[in-house]
Write a protein that holds these residues in place. Structure first.
Motif, PDB file in Angstrom:
ATOM      1  N   ARG D 277       0.797  -1.220   0.000  1.00 47.85           N
ATOM      2  CA  ARG D 277       0.000   0.000   0.000  1.00 47.85           C
ATOM      3  C   ARG D 277       0.831   1.272   0.000  1.00 47.85           C
ATOM      4  NH1 ARG D 277      -0.047  -2.376   4.986  1.00 47.85           N
ATOM      5  NH2 ARG D 277       0.180  -1.004   6.770  1.00 47.85           N
ATOM      6  N   MET D 278       2.145   1.168   0.133  1.00 46.81           N
ATOM      7  CA  MET D 278       3.030   2.332   0.042  1.00 46.81           C
ATOM      8  C   MET D 278       3.520   2.567  -1.397  1.00 46.81           C
ATOM      9  SD  MET D 278       3.357   3.714   3.023  1.00 46.81           S
ATOM     10  CE  MET D 278       1.895   3.144   3.937  1.00 46.81           C
ATOM     11  N   PRO D 281       1.868   5.916  -3.359  1.00 47.54           N
ATOM     12  CA  PRO D 281       2.414   7.235  -2.997  1.00 47.54           C
ATOM     13  C   PRO D 281       3.911   7.367  -3.278  1.00 47.54           C
ATOM     14  CG  PRO D 281       1.720   5.994  -1.016  1.00 47.54           C
ATOM     15  CD  PRO D 281       1.181   5.274  -2.207  1.00 47.54           C
ATOM     16  N   LEU D 282       4.680   6.300  -3.057  1.00 49.35           N
ATOM     17  CA  LEU D 282       6.129   6.416  -3.290  1.00 49.35           C
ATOM     18  C   LEU D 282       6.451   6.513  -4.778  1.00 49.35           C
ATOM     19  CD1 LEU D 282       7.631   4.037  -0.567  1.00 49.35           C
ATOM     20  CD2 LEU D 282       7.231   6.509  -0.466  1.00 49.35           C
ATOM     21  N   LEU D 284       4.598   8.040  -6.983  1.00 45.59           N
ATOM     22  CA  LEU D 284       4.333   9.433  -7.369  1.00 45.59           C
ATOM     23  C   LEU D 284       5.428  10.348  -6.833  1.00 45.59           C
ATOM     24  CD1 LEU D 284       0.452   9.627  -6.971  1.00 45.59           C
ATOM     25  CD2 LEU D 284       1.825   9.200  -9.006  1.00 45.59           C
ATOM     26  N   ALA D 285       5.895  10.063  -5.635  1.00 50.46           N
ATOM     27  CA  ALA D 285       6.987  10.867  -5.076  1.00 50.46           C
ATOM     28  C   ALA D 285       8.227  10.761  -5.955  1.00 50.46           C
ATOM     29  CB  ALA D 285       7.301  10.391  -3.651  1.00 50.46           C
ATOM     30  N   GLY D 288       7.756  12.656  -9.129  1.00 50.87           N
ATOM     31  CA  GLY D 288       7.857  14.091  -8.863  1.00 50.87           C
ATOM     32  C   GLY D 288       9.298  14.542  -8.692  1.00 50.87           C
ATOM     33  N   ASP D 324      -1.514   7.228 -12.845  1.00 49.24           N
ATOM     34  CA  ASP D 324      -1.209   8.451 -12.106  1.00 49.24           C
ATOM     35  C   ASP D 324       0.215   8.951 -12.384  1.00 49.24           C
ATOM     36  OD1 ASP D 324      -3.688   8.863 -11.098  1.00 49.24           O
ATOM     37  OD2 ASP D 324      -3.264   8.148  -9.060  1.00 49.24           O
TER      38      ASP D 324
END
Lengths: 334, 334, 334, 334
Positions: D277-278, D281-282, D284-285, D288, D324
């Protein structure tokens, strides 16, 4: 401090850098090599922010030559500092044996333990009145009453006392305490460091959990810069990846700090491992490495201790430690 | 909490352990397996010292089931907390852009920067009046005068202000400051945490340099246990072995803390790397990972900044960051 | 292993979890508490991936009760292992003094040093033929020729030899080497561990730079699981934040590993600090803490050493170390 | 390299130091200041052991100016390297999406997953045949058969494949594998690095668990010094004190490595946190922050995965990540 200028720097950029560096009141000397230009800064650079200089576009890197801790450094003060705690000396060949419970819990408890550790050879009594606990729901210490009981134990046994101060608002309560302890979590509480620096009282400065030697010495420097030079450094374990022990004792801190500074260095084997059965081997290791003393948790009933029971020795076990520490020191003619 | 009893424990030892555990006011349930006996403790175990239990000779190990941070845990408080800083919301979908200089240096400087960051979209103004510096010889901030100038900048621009408080003795000076910052080095200054916990004012709690998530949440719990639930967590880089950057940004703290707690989590990309050119990529990373805001150092003349110049952005560079952060948030429909 | 089921798990989910757990060939026992259900797994769980179980949606957490290193654990093998290196014993009260240069450089050098360290009391000769260097441009060792010279030094002095093997392709060259060293960087080179596990030859297993005790023991377990139980563990410093020393000696590894395992534990004070002047105090510390031996770099001309000169002792300095180590051991009646 | 001579050095000591330094074949330039004498070394100092020089009694400290990784440094090679994996480009604006299971388990499994990740936009297939496991009792991979199945999946889907090689003895099996992966634990297996350096095949070099940027680049330099310049760096999480996640993703590695080297840098969000589940977000980080690609574990049945199931995404969840990531890259015009 040596500033290395970037290879592609233009002459006018270098000149402007020199002017800027001179504006800090320092003398500047330049050395022009084939590929690199070096700029030496002469004078007291301890208030200079090296990272600011390094951020200049024409600067490649900087190299500090002087330590930023001018009071604590052995280079400028080659003689060992001997700290005097109401008659008990630490450093310069004087070995301190500090013992007592994590927390003061009652009149009986503290006086009982004080007598026992004295009988085994302890020279200073430790005991916590204000306890820094990671949970707000844990026992936070007896506070002012704890200090009172420590003073009674001192009267009863003659042992000087050391106790932890957590905030400058507690200072009045510590007037008769012989030595102030700054805990690991407060090693960079600069307001507190400065205030104890204004006192005429020895300070036991514990190393922060992940502090470098330099940060630790800079914390001592905060105290010393205000006038108080009676600082004893205490290594109590650093944080590492190991989870089977609470922390990891950095035994090398003893010889390394003896090289870097003239201040005494003692070891806390109780907090380092967080396990009473590690206290004996770690105490012998610390003594072998040349520590100026030990601070050991002793409780007459570890299973009932209100804080850190798992790491406390019984008085009997403490007695064994002191005997072997003495044998070891004799064997090494210390 | 589950207590595993050692394989070779005798029946009377187990009974005596159970009696001792019951003395903490907890219900005890026992499960006898073939090799191991397990004891379950039912009730509020947050004030229990697990290490003490683990030190009992018959105990193999203990396992915590409940988190020790009952106010901060999301398990008991599933809804996002939205912190209100004088009208500016943080958390629960509200993204905060906090900007300003490391230190307040002069009236002109702070008002000039405040206007520029507001024009770029900043919603809260940051500025240091009391500065925790590792050297006692470095600039320590303007103190009370710095707070005055921040309040002037607030009047001039309408931006709420956040500033770091280092000691409870400074509390009176912060009466009109909208949000109090607790710095990384003070994350476990428990006296300070408890005092700000008694106020009705948002607190920005920075993570300690080598603090675990649990320790960080326990620090928040110290504040919340006194009644103040307006806490914003700020990740600002942890210490690792890497020396080319000042610290290492723990980006995973964002999604992990969102799981563990209902409090908002913001990121400080300026302190994390200690280099202005890392602020742009790290701001985008933080936004991608779901941060509730950013706190960024901006200075109108980084080369002359009295502290931490190397990590400050110019107002123009800050403007670029805000534009890209907004584009990214739009693309992800946040 | 104990599996804690989530509070809100439904009955059918728990049943399905139990069936799944039973599919690993383990017996399952269930304990239903008021809030939590616990599932105990009975049998050999050492091949079970705990993280997989923990990832099941209904699982709260798991707790291991047995160590995953069944050959290395002291729990199942309470007696000290004594490793025999061609007649020289290590462990169970036998103290090993291993000494020699970082790299073999010439016939003269290695024989000269071998004779001198033997005269001071060394019982095993060390010397590197294959050198793991962080730069491809540094001296990589003499290779096969180095092994030849070590064997000559052995013939000349009678000292058994230990040398580092970096890859299984080098195995044939080590046939006459008495003890194989696995370096810190290869501690998790599992292919290499398994191959030396098939030999009938003692192995010196250095701890990885940031390995936990359990990972280190699992590396030993890799060797032991193939049949070779002659493993000596060597602590040589772990990586910490301190940059003034090369690494940080973890002195607590000695008593902790003695608790966890029956294998001997020796210390390398030369690599730990990377500074020859730290070798004396760290050797005494290690002896005080109960090490089963030391491995020390000695060079007859440290300033000309082709590798790691800064940490090598001169033969005279080594002689002083052995004398003080012996005095200390006598004082503690070891 | 700049050598700073100690303040109290005598003239003849300095002369003897200069002669010794010249014996390394370097030009020497001297600068005599008021307090310090500096010696500059001109020429290729990459094979020089700085610590040896620093150990000379008259040397205060040394300062490196050139990086020791001359092939990997961006300073000498300003253009981005674009690595070509059988037609799929990585670096210089080309973003790689690598996906697949931790281990190859069966023909059906790997082909099924390959098709699904390709449909979602993956450009390279990953899959482990040889698995480095911390326990000798865990599943160690299918070995040669796993490579065969990967090649079948490649034939079926056209996706190039990447798989981990653990030892040089496995090289013949990897002849048709498009890209070789060197795992974190083997980052300093210098024998292996040199051998893959002799091939004409791209290498994915994972960062060691506690490796610094410089050590990581030196590992790349080992490969490049043998002639193979097709190296892709992969950050996969470093070890920190946090135990709630498996490792800690060092997001700053992306912009920092882009500054230090011309090699592409990709991120492994699956291993970094060890929790599926991480991954979103990771990912996308990382995007970025400017990563050149991602390598993500995908399994069609994570609960049954033979290794690292907890961190694998389902194909559907992977599809969301790719969507995403693309949206984010478009928003930032990358």
């Amino acid at each position: 401090m040596i500033v290395t200028v970037k290879q592609n720097a233009r002459e006018e950029e270098i000149q402007s850098l020199i002017l800027w560096l001179e504006s800090f009141g320092l003398q500047v000397r330049t050395w022009i090599g084939e590929k690199y230009t070096l700029i030496g800064l002469i004078g007291d650079t301890s208030s200079l922010d090296g990272r600011l200089i390094e951020s200049m576009p024409v600067v490649e890197k900087i190299t500090r030559i002087q330590e930023p801790y001018k009071n604590a450094t052995r280079r400028l003060h080659p003689e060992d500092t001997v700290v005097d705690v109401s008659g008990v000396k630490i450093g310069g060949g004087h070995f301190a044996m500090i013992a007592g419970p994590c927390s003061v819990e009652s009149r009986e408890q503290i006086i009982d333990i004080a007598k026992q550790v004295k009988a085994s050879g302890a020279t200073i009594l430790r005991g916590g009145a204000f306890k820094p606990r990671s949970s707000p729901y844990s026992f936070q210490g007896m506070g002012a009453d704890g200090i009172e009981l420590l003073l009674e134990a001192k009267k009863e046994t003659g042992l000087p006392i050391v106790s932890e101060i957590m905030d400058i608002s507690q200072l009045p309560l510590f007037e008769d305490v012989d030595m102030l302890q700054i805990g690991a979590r407060n090693m960079q509480n600069f307001t507190l460091l400065k205030e104890v620096g204004k006192l005429d009282k020895p300070v036991l400065l514990k190393r922060g959990l992940s502090a470098t030697y330099e940060e630790w010495l800079m914390a001592a420097e905060y105290i010393m810069s205000e006038g108080n030079h009676q600082v004893v450094l205490c290594e109590r374990g650093i944080r590492t990846f190991e989870t089977k022990t609470r922390n990891t004792l950095d035994i090398t801190a003893i010889p390394m700090m003896h090289e870097l500074t003239h201040l005494p260095v003692i070891i806390d084997p109780s907090h380092a491992a967080g396990m009473s059965r590690m206290v004996h081997p770690l105490s012998l290791a610390a003594t072998g490495a040349g520590a100026d003393g030990l601070i050991i948790e002793v409780h007459n009933n570890p299973a009932k201790a209100l804080c850190d029971g798992p790491q406390a020795l019984t008085p009997d076990a403490f007695d064994e430690v002191t005997r072997d520490v003495t044998a070891l020191r004799n064997a090494l003619r210390r």
